[in-house]
Each structure stands twice: as C-alpha cells, then as structure tokens.
Design an enzyme around this catalytic site. Structure first.
Site, mmCIF file in Angstrom:
data_model
loop_
_atom_site.group_PDB
_atom_site.id
_atom_site.type_symbol
_atom_site.label_atom_id
_atom_site.label_comp_id
_atom_site.label_asym_id
_atom_site.label_seq_id
_atom_site.Cartn_x
_atom_site.Cartn_y
_atom_site.Cartn_z
ATOM 1 C CG ASN A 231 37.157 45.963 41.232
ATOM 2 O OD1 ASN A 231 37.493 44.786 41.175
ATOM 3 N ND2 ASN A 231 36.917 46.685 40.141
ATOM 4 C CG ASN B 271 45.638 41.149 41.399
ATOM 5 O OD1 ASN B 271 46.407 42.033 41.763
ATOM 6 N ND2 ASN B 271 45.306 40.963 40.131
ATOM 7 C CG HIS C 67 39.784 48.425 35.995
ATOM 8 N ND1 HIS C 67 39.168 47.365 35.347
ATOM 9 C CD2 HIS C 67 40.064 49.345 35.038
ATOM 10 C CE1 HIS C 67 39.064 47.660 34.056
ATOM 11 N NE2 HIS C 67 39.598 48.853 33.852
ATOM 12 C CG MET D 46 36.035 38.811 35.411
ATOM 13 S SD MET D 46 36.549 40.555 35.321
ATOM 14 C CE MET D 46 38.295 40.390 34.952
HETATM 15 C C1 GAR Z 1 43.418 41.554 37.039
HETATM 16 O O1 GAR Z 1 44.227 42.144 36.058
HETATM 17 C C2 GAR Z 1 42.372 42.544 37.519
HETATM 18 O O2 GAR Z 1 42.828 43.865 37.572
HETATM 19 C C3 GAR Z 1 41.321 42.384 36.466
HETATM 20 O O3 GAR Z 1 41.242 41.000 36.268
HETATM 21 C C4 GAR Z 1 42.554 40.439 36.426
HETATM 22 C C5 GAR Z 1 42.460 39.232 37.319
HETATM 23 O O4 GAR Z 1 43.677 38.556 37.357
HETATM 24 N N1 GAR Z 1 40.065 42.950 36.867
HETATM 25 C C6 GAR Z 1 39.268 43.629 36.032
HETATM 26 O O5 GAR Z 1 39.483 43.749 34.849
HETATM 27 C C7 GAR Z 1 38.025 44.242 36.678
HETATM 28 N N2 GAR Z 1 37.347 45.066 35.749
HETATM 29 P P1 GAR Z 1 44.010 37.538 38.527
HETATM 30 O O6 GAR Z 1 42.830 36.541 38.578
HETATM 31 O O7 GAR Z 1 45.259 36.862 38.091
HETATM 32 O O8 GAR Z 1 44.143 38.304 39.806
#
Ligand code: GAR
Length: 209
Positions: free
Chosen positions: A115, A22, A117, A98
């Site tokens: 944020n 992201n 999610h 996290m």
């Molecule tokens: C993403 O899918 C984000 O939505 C999730 O962690 C992943 C990070 O991926 N976030 C959560 O679950 C928050 N509760 P990335 O490091 O490849 O962006």
C-alpha cells in the site's frame, strides 16, 4: 542449439478507488522497463474511477467489483481475491484503494500486498494524510510504502521518503510535491519486491542492497 527461455514477468494486480495517478506511474515504469513486472489486472470498487480508464488505455483488464452486489464484506473480498487469482497475480498493489482489504485476500497473498500512503506512517493514517499533516502544521511529511495488513495504513514499512513543507506551501503545492514523490517511490518499492530484496523480521523489513 538451445535458447534460454526468459523468466516470466511477475504479475501485479492493482487495486484503486479513484484517479489512479499512482497506477499510471506503475504502468509507465513497467512500459519503460524500470519495473520488471506487468500489470495483469486493475480492480476498482468504484465504477467511475478514472484509473479504470487508464487501465483500458494501457490494454490492461479493468474490473469493477461492485460492493453493493455482495451481502457481506466477506463475500466482496472473496470476489476481489478470485479476480486476482483468475489473473494469476503474484503481487498486489493498493494505489488509492480506499477500503480495508479483507483477510480473504491477505491470507492468499500474505506479505505480497503493498500500500502507499501520503504521510510518514505511523503519523497521519487515513484517507486525508496530506491534509491532516498540513493542518497539523508539520514541517516535514512524506510518503510511505508498506506491506498491508488487516488494519488501515499499518503494516511493515518498506520505503519512506521525506517531503519538506516549505513556508510558502499551500495544501495544493504540497499535494503536488507529495504526488511526485509517490510516483517515484512506489515503482521503486515494487521493483525491490520483484527482485526479492525485501525480507521481514517481525514488523521490520530489511532491504538487500
Ligand atoms: C494517493 O495519494 C495515495 O497515497 C492515497 O490516495 C491517493 C490516490 O491517488 N492513499 C491513501 O491515502 C491510503 N490511506 P491516485 O488515485 O491518483 O493514485
């Protein structure tokens, strides 16, 4: 003749813990001009997060804040806040960060912390939103971008996009579809913030068309 000085770009601080896909989408949108803001700093609580490498490759300061170096969550969050302030950040984007973000940060950046999610909140909060929804057997899940508050995955919702769970989806194919949507939706929601189009009525947001 006087030349107009262009307004300074808004500065985004991105908080990560892991791979940073992201973050990459935000960096790419900024480079392409789809997001009229620059990533000023990337902060991770995890020294090995690949997102830190992505930041360095993009020429963005990459800062690891080691939780174990602080004796309390309070002191750790003070340190995160200080890094954001040092880099003159206007907006904060949690992108796979996290940990719970402390009041120390939220008070300074009130209603300026987003944020993402991977579920249609308030369903399936937590660290495993895609898997939890898939295993529950939902036919539709999706992605949520929201303002952060003192709880996990709980603040006012800015944008949501539904993703269908096809009959032949596996967890892996669903994850791939979800990430594609995330990478489109997050820069778009950040751009709305940059343009000042998001206002708050209680816990409801209103997006100016
Ligand atoms: C993403 O899918 C984000 O939505 C999730 O962690 C992943 C990070 O991926 N976030 C959560 O679950 C928050 N509760 P990335 O490091 O490849 O962006």
């Amino acid at each position: 003749m006087s030349e107009e000085v262009p307004a300074a770009k808004k500065r985004i601080g991105v908080l990560i813990s892991g791979s940073g896909t992201n973050l990459q989408a935000i960096l790419d949108a900024s480079a392409k001009g789809d997001l009229d803001a620059q990533v000023a700093v990337v902060i991770s609580d995890n020294e090995d997060a690949y997102g830190l490498e992505r930041a360095r490759k993009a020429g963005v300061p990459a800062v690891w804040v080691d939780r174990s170096a602080y004796e309390s969550a309070h002191a750790y969050n003070d340190a995160i806040r200080d890094v954001l302030l040092e880099h003159d950040v206007d907006l904060v984007a949690m992108a796979g960060y996290m940990r719970l973000l402390g009041t120390e940060v939220l008070l300074v950046f009130r209603d300026r912390v987003l944020n993402i999610h991977p579920a249609l909140l308030p369903a399936f909060p937590g660290a495993l939103g895609i898997r939890d929804a898939f295993e529950y057997g939902v036919k539709v899940t999706g992605v949520t971008v929201h303002l952060a508050d003192e709880k996990f995955d709980s603040g006012p919702i800015i944008a949501q996009e539904a993703v269908e769970v096809a009959e032949d989806d596996t967890l892996e194919t669903l994850e791939a579809k979800m990430h594609q949507v995330e990478h489109r939706l997050y820069p778009k929601a950040l751009q709305w913030m940059v343009e000042g189009r998001v206002s708050l009525r209680g816990r409801r947001t209103r997006i100016k068309l």
